[in-house]
Design an enzyme around this catalytic site. Structure first.
Site, PDB file in Angstrom:
ATOM      1  N   SER A   1       4.338   0.834   0.997  1.00  0.00           N
ATOM      2  CA  SER A   1       4.296  -0.507   0.418  1.00  0.00           C
ATOM      3  C   SER A   1       4.818  -0.495  -1.027  1.00  0.00           C
ATOM      4  O   SER A   1       5.978  -0.187  -1.262  1.00  0.00           O
ATOM      5  CB  SER A   1       2.882  -1.069   0.523  1.00  0.00           C
ATOM      6  OG  SER A   1       2.836  -2.425   0.188  1.00  0.00           O
TER       7      SER A   1
ATOM      8  N   ASP B   1       4.936  -8.497   9.308  1.00  0.00           N
ATOM      9  CA  ASP B   1       4.862  -8.077   7.911  1.00  0.00           C
ATOM     10  C   ASP B   1       5.868  -8.886   7.103  1.00  0.00           C
ATOM     11  O   ASP B   1       7.051  -8.945   7.465  1.00  0.00           O
ATOM     12  CB  ASP B   1       5.185  -6.579   7.818  1.00  0.00           C
ATOM     13  CG  ASP B   1       5.166  -6.029   6.400  1.00  0.00           C
ATOM     14  OD1 ASP B   1       4.771  -6.760   5.463  1.00  0.00           O
ATOM     15  OD2 ASP B   1       5.536  -4.853   6.224  1.00  0.00           O
TER      16      ASP B   1
ATOM     17  N   HIS C   1       1.442  -5.222   8.113  1.00  0.00           N
ATOM     18  CA  HIS C   1       1.514  -4.551   6.819  1.00  0.00           C
ATOM     19  C   HIS C   1       0.195  -3.835   6.503  1.00  0.00           C
ATOM     20  O   HIS C   1      -0.881  -4.403   6.642  1.00  0.00           O
ATOM     21  CB  HIS C   1       1.827  -5.550   5.700  1.00  0.00           C
ATOM     22  CG  HIS C   1       2.144  -4.882   4.406  1.00  0.00           C
ATOM     23  ND1 HIS C   1       3.411  -4.420   4.109  1.00  0.00           N
ATOM     24  CD2 HIS C   1       1.365  -4.536   3.346  1.00  0.00           C
ATOM     25  CE1 HIS C   1       3.384  -3.846   2.923  1.00  0.00           C
ATOM     26  NE2 HIS C   1       2.157  -3.903   2.438  1.00  0.00           N
TER      27      HIS C   1
END
Length: 352
Positions: A138, A292, A322
Site C-alpha cells: 500500500s 480496491d 485493499h
C-alpha cells in the site's frame, strides 16, 4: 468510530486508528533470528533464517502500509516472518516516520536511508549484494517504488534485483479512475480515505480534500501532460465494465494547486517519473485486487513498466480487497485470497 471519538474530544481519529492497528508483540520464532536495530538512525527489525544456507541469501527491504499515517513493525510482524521463513530470505522491516507529525518527504527519506545503509553493510547479514529486493504494501508500495526509482540512478551501489509492489498507491492526480468509482465505498480503503491519507502525508492536514477528490487541484496543461500515463484509456476494457461513468470536468482552482503542487513529484507519486528513469527499473512484481480503489494505480504502472521494457510479473486477486495481505493470520484467521497473494510473492522471490 475514530470520527466519533474525535468529535467528542476524547482522541483524534488518527490516534484511534493507530491504536487499533498497532499489532502486538509475538513470541520467539523457532526458525528465525529476529532483532531490532537502527539503520542510519531509522528503526528496523531484521529477520534471518536460522537454517544453514549453501550460499548468500537474498535480502528484502520491507516497507509497511497504513497510508503513511498508521502501521508499525508489529503490525506487519506475521507477514514479514512468513516471507522470511517461506522464501528463506533475510527481511528488513523499516519503521519510517509517520504523518501528519512527519510530512513528506520524511517517510521516503527514512526508507531510502535504511535501504542504502543495508546495501552498504550487506556482508554483515550474509546477503548476496546482487539479490536485494525492495517490497512494500500500500503506502509502503509507494515508498518502495520511489526508492527503486532513486536507486536506479545510483552507480555507487549494487543494482536492485527486483521491486515488489503490493496494491501500491502511485498517483494523486486522479481520484476518479475506474477503480476509484467502482470501489469508492469498499473497505478497507474508501475513496475519501485515500485522498485524506495522501494529504496528511503531503501537508500534515486534509484541507482541500473535496477539491482534490473532484480534480480541481491540477492545472489543465499539467493534466494534459500526464494524461499519457494517468488516464482511463490506459486501463484494459475488462476493468471498466462495472459501474464506470464519464465525469464532467471541474474548474481548476489555482490556490488549491499551490498547496498540493508537490503531488507532481515522482518521489511522492512514482507513476509520474520520466521514461528515462522508468526504463532503468529492475524486474517488478505487482499485486492488485479487484475490489480496491488503488487497483488502477497498479495497472497503470504495470503498463508504464512494460512500455519501457521492464519485465513485470502481475498477480491479480479477483476476489481481493485493499489490505488483504496485511490481514494474514489476523486474530487467528486468514482470507484465502490473501494467503494466495502472499504465496504468489514468495513464489516470485524464489524464482529470482
Amino acid at each position: 468510530q475514530g470520527k466519533i471519538l474525535e468529535k467528542t474530544g476524547l482522541c483524534s481519529q488518527i490516534t484511534f486508528g493507530r491504536y487499533v492497528r498497532q499489532g502486538r508483540k509475538l513470541g520467539l520464532d523457532p526458525k528465525l533470528f529476529i532483532q531490532d536495530l537502527q539503520f542510519n538512525k531509522v528503526p528496523v527489525r531484521v529477520y534471518q533464517p536460522k537454517a544453514t544456507s549453501a550460499g548468500r541469501r537474498r535480502g528484502i527491504i520491507f516497507f509497511h502500509g497504513g497510508g503513511w499515517v498508521f502501521g508499525s513493525l508489529d503490525t506487519y510482524e506475521k507477514v514479514c516472518r512468513y516471507i522470511s521463513r517461506e522464501s528463506e530470505s533475510v527481511v528488513v522491516s523499516v519503521q519510517y516516520r509517520l504523518a501528519p507529525e512527519h510530512k513528506y518527504p520524511a517517510a521516503y527519506e527514512d526508507c531510502l536511508n535504511a535501504t542504502v545503509h543495508f546495501m552498504k553493510n550487506i556482508e554483515h547479514y550474509g546477503v548476496d549484494p546482487d539479490n536485494v529486493i525492495v517490497c512494500g504494501d500500500s503506502a509502503g508500495g509507494n515508498l518502495a517504488a520511489a526508492v527503486s526509482q532513486t536507486l536506479a540512478g545510483r552507480s555507487d551501489l549494487p543494482r536492485l534485483r527486483a521491486q515488489i509492489l503490493i496494491y501500491p498507491g502511485l498517483q494523486a492526480l486522479d481520484f476518479n479512475l475506474p477503480s476509484y468509482q467502482q470501489n469508492r465505498g469498499v473497505p478497507l480503503l474508501l475513496r475519501e480515505r485515500a485522498a485524506f491519507f495522501a494529504l496528511q502525508y503531503l501537508n500534515g492536514d486534509a484541507l482541500h480534500m473535496q477539491e482534490v477528490l473532484e480534480g480541481s487541484h491540477i492545472p489543465p496543461d499539467m493534466r494534459l501532460k500526464y494524461r499519457k500515463w494517468v488516464s482511463p484509456d490506459n486501463i484494459p476494457e475488462k476493468f471498466k465494465v462495472r459501474g464506470v461513468k464519464p465525469l464532467r470536468s471541474t474548474d481548476f482552482i489555482a490556490e488549491v494547486y499551490e498547496t498540493v503542487k508537490r503531488f507532481c513529484e515522482p518521489n511522492l507519486c512514482p507513476l509520474l517519473a520520466e521514461d528515462a528513469v522508468v526504463h532503468q527499473l529492475p524486474e517488478s512484481f505487482i499485486l492488485t485486487c479487484e475490489y480496491d480503489v488503488l487497483r488502477d494505480d497498479g495497472l497503470l504502472y504495470k503498463k508504464r513498466l512494460e512500455d519501457n521494457g521492464v519485465r513485470v510479473t502481475w498477480y491479480h486477486l479477483e476476489d481481493g480487497f485493499h489490505g488483504i495481505i496485511s490481514l494474514y493470520d489476523y486474530c487467528g484467521f486468514s482470507f484465502p485470497a490473501g494467503k494466495r497473494g502472499l504465496d504468489s510473492i514468495v513464489n516470485f522471490l524464489k524464482s529470482l
